[in-house]
Design a protein around this motif. Sequence first.
Motif, PDB file in Angstrom:
ATOM      1  N   ALA A 190      10.458   5.540   7.098  1.00 33.09           N
ATOM      2  CA  ALA A 190       9.188   5.332   6.392  1.00 33.09           C
ATOM      3  C   ALA A 190       8.127   4.949   7.415  1.00 33.09           C
ATOM      4  O   ALA A 190       7.679   3.803   7.470  1.00 33.09           O
ATOM      5  CB  ALA A 190       9.323   4.250   5.326  1.00 33.09           C
TER       6      ALA A 190
ATOM      7  N   GLY B  58       7.095   6.073   2.408  1.00 35.32           N
ATOM      8  CA  GLY B  58       5.920   6.200   3.255  1.00 35.32           C
ATOM      9  C   GLY B  58       4.699   6.755   2.545  1.00 35.32           C
ATOM     10  O   GLY B  58       3.620   6.820   3.137  1.00 35.32           O
ATOM     11  N   GLY B  59       4.840   7.161   1.284  1.00 32.74           N
ATOM     12  CA  GLY B  59       3.695   7.658   0.530  1.00 32.74           C
ATOM     13  C   GLY B  59       2.904   6.529  -0.100  1.00 32.74           C
ATOM     14  O   GLY B  59       3.220   5.354   0.060  1.00 32.74           O
ATOM     15  N   GLU B  60       1.877   6.902  -0.817  1.00 30.57           N
ATOM     16  CA  GLU B  60       1.044   5.925  -1.498  1.00 30.57           C
ATOM     17  C   GLU B  60       1.860   5.206  -2.571  1.00 30.57           C
ATOM     18  O   GLU B  60       2.601   5.825  -3.326  1.00 30.57           O
ATOM     19  CB  GLU B  60      -0.136   6.657  -2.133  1.00 30.57           C
ATOM     20  N   SER B  61       1.738   3.893  -2.644  1.00 26.87           N
ATOM     21  CA  SER B  61       2.514   3.145  -3.626  1.00 26.87           C
ATOM     22  C   SER B  61       2.006   3.415  -5.037  1.00 26.87           C
ATOM     23  O   SER B  61       0.860   3.832  -5.252  1.00 26.87           O
ATOM     24  CB  SER B  61       2.462   1.643  -3.336  1.00 26.87           C
TER      25      SER B  61
ATOM     26  N   MET C  51       0.801  -1.212   0.000  1.00 30.03           N
ATOM     27  CA  MET C  51       0.000   0.000   0.000  1.00 30.03           C
ATOM     28  C   MET C  51       0.839   1.268   0.000  1.00 30.03           C
ATOM     29  O   MET C  51       0.420   2.308  -0.496  1.00 30.03           O
ATOM     30  CB  MET C  51      -0.920   0.008   1.223  1.00 30.03           C
ATOM     31  N   ARG C  52       2.053   1.194   0.571  1.00 29.90           N
ATOM     32  CA  ARG C  52       2.894   2.380   0.694  1.00 29.90           C
ATOM     33  C   ARG C  52       4.190   2.186  -0.067  1.00 29.90           C
ATOM     34  O   ARG C  52       4.654   1.058  -0.267  1.00 29.90           O
ATOM     35  CB  ARG C  52       3.233   2.682   2.169  1.00 29.90           C
ATOM     36  N   ASP C  53       4.802   3.295  -0.493  1.00 27.57           N
ATOM     37  CA  ASP C  53       6.106   3.211  -1.139  1.00 27.57           C
ATOM     38  C   ASP C  53       7.197   3.316  -0.070  1.00 27.57           C
ATOM     39  O   ASP C  53       6.896   3.542   1.105  1.00 27.57           O
ATOM     40  CB  ASP C  53       6.252   4.272  -2.228  1.00 27.57           C
TER      41      ASP C  53
ATOM     42  N   ARG D 287       4.818   4.241   9.550  1.00 25.03           N
ATOM     43  CA  ARG D 287       3.486   3.759   9.178  1.00 25.03           C
ATOM     44  C   ARG D 287       2.546   4.014  10.351  1.00 25.03           C
ATOM     45  O   ARG D 287       2.871   3.706  11.497  1.00 25.03           O
ATOM     46  CB  ARG D 287       3.538   2.265   8.847  1.00 25.03           C
TER      47      ARG D 287
END
Length: 469
Positions: free
Chosen positions: A211, A70-73, A65-67, A213
């Motif tokens: 990163a 830490g952002g949206e994948s 789900m994340r890159d 979460r």
Amino acid sequence: MSRPWRVAVVGGGIAGLAAAVRLRDRAPAGTEITVYEQSGALGGKLRTGELAGQPVEFGAESFLMRDPAGGESAAVTLIRRLGLAERIVHPTVGQAALAVDGGLRPVPGGTLVGVPGDLERVATVARPAADADRDGGRPLLGPDEDVAVGTLVRARLGDEVVDRLVDPMLGGVYAGRADDLSLVTTMPALARAARVEHTLTGAVRAAQAAAPRAPGAPVFGTLAGGLSTLVEAAATASGATVRLHAAVRELTPTAEGWRLTVGPTRAPELVEADAVVLALPARPAARLLAPVTSEVATTIGGLDYASVALVTLALPDPELPALSGFLVPVTEGLLIKASTFFTIKWGHLARPDGIALVRASVGRYGDETSLHLADPDLVATVHRELSGVLGVALPAPLASHVQRWGGALPQYAPGHGDRVAAARTALRAAHPTLVLAGAGLDGVGIPVCVRSGETAAGEIIEALGGSGS
């Protein structure tokens, strides 16, 4: 160029499809995009099938789900672009186990692909070396250094941590061995931290802190209805002409771009294109590159792959633990290297009739003789080993499916990233309208492949005179 651009995407896996969508979104209106796929189906290793009347993944089952930052994948962003965000579902059971010493033990928390950030938390599974991870007064890695994951972890924490934790975790993703796989390619966040930190546990904690979460935020997702819905939506959104059973056999530079030789030798079709995205596994890509640039072809063609088989069983009312599945260290001597309890892990797949779908992965790099077994023998062996690990006699399957993926998972030796970067630089200098993409170069996983395809599309747009933004 007064006429519309003509772009050929060779390879209809998710990297190629992501490239086609990005081209449609950002290339000039009227751009002609054609996707050439050698097989009879798009999607590559994304393949949703059916077993016992229920959808089940015969390839990749989920995406991050994340890159890494830490952002949206990239996978989630593409899914939103395609209007599928409401279909995203998450595991209802996240705890997995390790099969060690003839039983199941929970995978310890606080690790990064099995590498611990707290030695006490992994003591129930693996005992670190007595003098583990002392501060040597300097960073673990030099500025440009890459090593095998196993080399670093064995030196810092000892063999048992590698054999019981890191190796099965990496093996579950890459079907490879920690002692062969590049740290920079398979665990880039840890590699970056290791260039600063003096201890491995400190590097793990630093990578995790870089990163963050949110508590309870899901790590993985999939799509209700199966990941083939992502493939279908991407193909539609791209507006590309899709050519199935269309093997590209030759690639020839011309004054205006490229000539593709498509189809069988007895009836070849010659197609002109202004630019080409090669979104193929490394060896097929190298064969097409060889007449164009032998140096790049040699580099790309040197990448090796592991073959695997995925064996899925539909079991009536089995006794399964409340786990998402388990991983198996090589030291346990089993054919199975990992298993997923689909109908437990993914609550949306739970069935009122009690039928459970269980999948096991078979095949490790360098030890793939098990894949020579016929399908019925693979099914019988997997069923027997599952019963042994779980300590119960599982019921006979109502149905089964064996999906063989030959040469499916790239094996990234240390220095892989530098070799690929050098090959791309050389190719860009000589032929800027020919761009490479895919898992063989950039890493496994749906988000990585999506990003690889999108980056390739941006480079094509720039090469042809657009902004790519």
